[in-house]
Design a protein around this motif. Structure first.
Motif, PDB file in Angstrom:
ATOM      1  N   GLU A   2      -5.248   8.028 -13.856  1.00 24.25           N
ATOM      2  CA  GLU A   2      -5.032   8.989 -12.779  1.00 24.25           C
ATOM      3  C   GLU A   2      -6.310   9.271 -12.010  1.00 24.25           C
ATOM      4  O   GLU A   2      -6.260   9.550 -10.818  1.00 24.25           O
ATOM      5  N   GLN A   3      -7.455   9.190 -12.695  1.00 22.14           N
ATOM      6  CA  GLN A   3      -8.724   9.512 -12.041  1.00 22.14           C
ATOM      7  C   GLN A   3      -8.975   8.585 -10.851  1.00 22.14           C
ATOM      8  O   GLN A   3      -9.480   9.024  -9.826  1.00 22.14           O
ATOM      9  N   GLN A   4      -8.621   7.303 -10.978  1.00 14.39           N
ATOM     10  CA  GLN A   4      -8.786   6.365  -9.874  1.00 14.39           C
ATOM     11  C   GLN A   4      -8.059   6.868  -8.632  1.00 14.39           C
ATOM     12  O   GLN A   4      -8.547   6.722  -7.519  1.00 14.39           O
ATOM     13  N   LEU A  90      -3.307  -7.488 -11.194  1.00 13.80           N
ATOM     14  CA  LEU A  90      -2.218  -6.513 -11.248  1.00 13.80           C
ATOM     15  C   LEU A  90      -2.176  -5.819 -12.613  1.00 13.80           C
ATOM     16  O   LEU A  90      -1.991  -4.615 -12.703  1.00 13.80           O
ATOM     17  N   ARG A  91      -2.361  -6.599 -13.678  1.00 11.23           N
ATOM     18  CA  ARG A  91      -2.322  -6.030 -15.025  1.00 11.23           C
ATOM     19  C   ARG A  91      -3.497  -5.091 -15.292  1.00 11.23           C
ATOM     20  O   ARG A  91      -3.331  -4.043 -15.894  1.00 11.23           O
ATOM     21  N   ARG A  92      -4.675  -5.491 -14.889  1.00  6.81           N
ATOM     22  CA  ARG A  92      -5.886  -4.773 -15.297  1.00  6.81           C
ATOM     23  C   ARG A  92      -6.396  -3.725 -14.316  1.00  6.81           C
ATOM     24  O   ARG A  92      -7.030  -2.765 -14.727  1.00  6.81           O
ATOM     25  N   LYS A  93      -6.183  -3.940 -13.036  1.00  9.05           N
ATOM     26  CA  LYS A  93      -6.833  -3.069 -12.064  1.00  9.05           C
ATOM     27  C   LYS A  93      -5.899  -2.197 -11.240  1.00  9.05           C
ATOM     28  O   LYS A  93      -6.317  -1.202 -10.687  1.00  9.05           O
ATOM     29  N   THR A  94      -4.644  -2.579 -11.136  1.00  9.81           N
ATOM     30  CA  THR A  94      -3.747  -1.885 -10.221  1.00  9.81           C
ATOM     31  C   THR A  94      -3.161  -0.623 -10.834  1.00  9.81           C
ATOM     32  O   THR A  94      -2.657  -0.641 -11.952  1.00  9.81           O
ATOM     33  N   VAL A  95      -3.240   0.460 -10.072  1.00  7.53           N
ATOM     34  CA  VAL A  95      -2.624   1.728 -10.436  1.00  7.53           C
ATOM     35  C   VAL A  95      -1.878   2.219  -9.202  1.00  7.53           C
ATOM     36  O   VAL A  95      -2.426   2.236  -8.102  1.00  7.53           O
ATOM     37  N   TYR A  96      -0.618   2.591  -9.390  1.00  7.52           N
ATOM     38  CA  TYR A  96       0.190   3.111  -8.304  1.00  7.52           C
ATOM     39  C   TYR A  96       0.323   4.618  -8.445  1.00  7.52           C
ATOM     40  O   TYR A  96       0.288   5.147  -9.558  1.00  7.52           O
ATOM     41  N   GLY A  97       0.508   5.298  -7.332  1.00  7.67           N
ATOM     42  CA  GLY A  97       0.691   6.737  -7.389  1.00  7.67           C
ATOM     43  C   GLY A  97       1.611   7.239  -6.299  1.00  7.67           C
ATOM     44  O   GLY A  97       1.712   6.644  -5.228  1.00  7.67           O
ATOM     45  N   LEU A  98       2.292   8.339  -6.615  1.00 11.53           N
ATOM     46  CA  LEU A  98       3.114   9.046  -5.639  1.00 11.53           C
ATOM     47  C   LEU A  98       2.555  10.461  -5.552  1.00 11.53           C
ATOM     48  O   LEU A  98       2.355  11.112  -6.581  1.00 11.53           O
ATOM     49  N   THR A  99       2.303  10.903  -4.339  1.00  8.95           N
ATOM     50  CA  THR A  99       1.841  12.273  -4.145  1.00  8.95           C
ATOM     51  C   THR A  99       2.921  13.021  -3.380  1.00  8.95           C
ATOM     52  O   THR A  99       3.976  12.464  -3.087  1.00  8.95           O
ATOM     53  N   LYS A 101       2.556  13.645  -0.379  1.00 10.41           N
ATOM     54  CA  LYS A 101       2.389  13.237   1.020  1.00 10.41           C
ATOM     55  C   LYS A 101       2.371  11.722   1.255  1.00 10.41           C
ATOM     56  O   LYS A 101       2.684  11.266   2.345  1.00 10.41           O
ATOM     57  N   ARG A 102       1.973  10.951   0.213  1.00  5.12           N
ATOM     58  CA  ARG A 102       1.743   9.521   0.425  1.00  5.12           C
ATOM     59  C   ARG A 102       2.035   8.706  -0.825  1.00  5.12           C
ATOM     60  O   ARG A 102       2.099   9.243  -1.917  1.00  5.12           O
ATOM     61  N   VAL A 103       2.172   7.376  -0.627  1.00  7.72           N
ATOM     62  CA  VAL A 103       2.139   6.435  -1.743  1.00  7.72           C
ATOM     63  C   VAL A 103       0.707   5.911  -1.793  1.00  7.72           C
ATOM     64  O   VAL A 103       0.073   5.696  -0.756  1.00  7.72           O
ATOM     65  N   LEU A 104       0.199   5.719  -3.003  1.00  8.59           N
ATOM     66  CA  LEU A 104      -1.181   5.276  -3.192  1.00  8.59           C
ATOM     67  C   LEU A 104      -1.219   4.037  -4.064  1.00  8.59           C
ATOM     68  O   LEU A 104      -0.376   3.862  -4.942  1.00  8.59           O
ATOM     69  N   ARG A 105      -2.232   3.224  -3.826  1.00  4.40           N
ATOM     70  CA  ARG A 105      -2.511   2.113  -4.726  1.00  4.40           C
ATOM     71  C   ARG A 105      -4.010   2.036  -4.904  1.00  4.40           C
ATOM     72  O   ARG A 105      -4.771   2.054  -3.936  1.00  4.40           O
ATOM     73  N   SER A 106      -4.420   1.947  -6.141  1.00  2.00           N
ATOM     74  CA  SER A 106      -5.827   1.752  -6.452  1.00  2.00           C
ATOM     75  C   SER A 106      -5.929   0.439  -7.206  1.00  2.00           C
ATOM     76  O   SER A 106      -5.074   0.115  -8.019  1.00  2.00           O
ATOM     77  N   GLY A 107      -6.951  -0.319  -6.922  1.00  4.53           N
ATOM     78  CA  GLY A 107      -7.137  -1.614  -7.560  1.00  4.53           C
ATOM     79  C   GLY A 107      -8.253  -2.336  -6.854  1.00  4.53           C
ATOM     80  O   GLY A 107      -9.305  -1.767  -6.600  1.00  4.53           O
ATOM     81  N   VAL A 108      -8.015  -3.598  -6.517  1.00  7.52           N
ATOM     82  CA  VAL A 108      -9.008  -4.356  -5.770  1.00  7.52           C
ATOM     83  C   VAL A 108      -9.254  -3.666  -4.435  1.00  7.52           C
ATOM     84  O   VAL A 108     -10.388  -3.526  -3.986  1.00  7.52           O
ATOM     85  N   ALA A 151       2.581  -7.993  -3.587  1.00  9.31           N
ATOM     86  CA  ALA A 151       2.192  -6.650  -4.044  1.00  9.31           C
ATOM     87  C   ALA A 151       0.680  -6.505  -4.007  1.00  9.31           C
ATOM     88  O   ALA A 151       0.156  -5.460  -3.651  1.00  9.31           O
ATOM     89  N   GLU A 152      -0.012  -7.571  -4.372  1.00 10.94           N
ATOM     90  CA  GLU A 152      -1.471  -7.484  -4.337  1.00 10.94           C
ATOM     91  C   GLU A 152      -1.980  -7.459  -2.907  1.00 10.94           C
ATOM     92  O   GLU A 152      -2.974  -6.819  -2.602  1.00 10.94           O
ATOM     93  N   ALA A 153      -1.291  -8.151  -2.027  1.00  9.45           N
ATOM     94  CA  ALA A 153      -1.720  -8.206  -0.624  1.00  9.45           C
ATOM     95  C   ALA A 153      -1.000  -7.172   0.225  1.00  9.45           C
ATOM     96  O   ALA A 153      -1.193  -7.117   1.424  1.00  9.45           O
TER      97      ALA A 153
END
Length: 189
Positions: A2-4, A90-99, A101-108, A151-153
């Protein structure tokens, strides 16, 4: 995890859900044949380029430069490894989030799209039972074998356009809580 995502929240924005893609096999039923076909095509193109280069050099009485061969092989290695690298990221770096106000993706790449820019969305499940969130007109018609790479792109966001073109959350763990949040904030079909 979640911190990401919390680092990218706007003032007053609340993180409602975060998650990573579910465990998946790189060469699963959905993706195996397209990955193998792609590898074969890339190998044939590489061999063809090398043959054309060697024949062209000989026909023109030019010495074969090892640097050209190394460059072709290096590009081929990257192209051949790409499907495996995408799965790994996708396995190691990707984190998805719903707020709220927005959809978020953290990763590369870290990206966010406001809900009002997402005018179409659907949850679809592939042959292997992985459910992905597909948002925007460019993701709607994609075949399941394309979801992982896209998904990555994804999160293609032309800010000048009224609608986000392609936003994909690959293989998300879908619980009743997640479905409820998605239906609350997105126009899920």
């Amino acid at each position: 995890m979640e911190q990401q995502l919390r680092e990218h929240l706007m003032e007053g924005e609340q993180l409602l859900w975060s998650g990573r893609p579910e465990a998946f096999e790189t060469l699963d039923k959905t993706n195996k044949s397209s990955i193998i076909t792609g590898l074969v095509i890339k190998l044939l193109v590489t061999i063809g380029l090398l043959v054309v280069y060697v024949i062209s050099a000989r026909d023109n009485s030019v010495p074969i430069k090892p640097g050209v061969i190394v460059a072709i092989l290096a590009l081929a290695a990257v192209a051949l490894a790409n499907p495996f690298l995408i799965a790994r990221r996708l396995r190691r770096k990707t984190v998805y989030g719903l707020t709220d106000k927005r959809v978020l993706r953290s990763g590369v790449f870290d990206q966010a799209i406001p809900y009002e820019r997402i005018r179409s969305a659907e949850l679809r499940t592939d042959e292997d039972g992985h459910t992905s969130l597909l948002c925007g007109p460019r993701s709607a018609g994609l075949k399941p074998r394309k979801w992982r790479g896209e998904a990555e792109a994804s999160f293609i966001d032309n800010r000048d356009e009224p609608e986000a073109a392609r936003v994909i959350f690959y293989a998300i763990p879908v619980s009743e809580e997640v479905k409820g949040l998605l239906k609350q904030y997105l126009p899920i079909k």
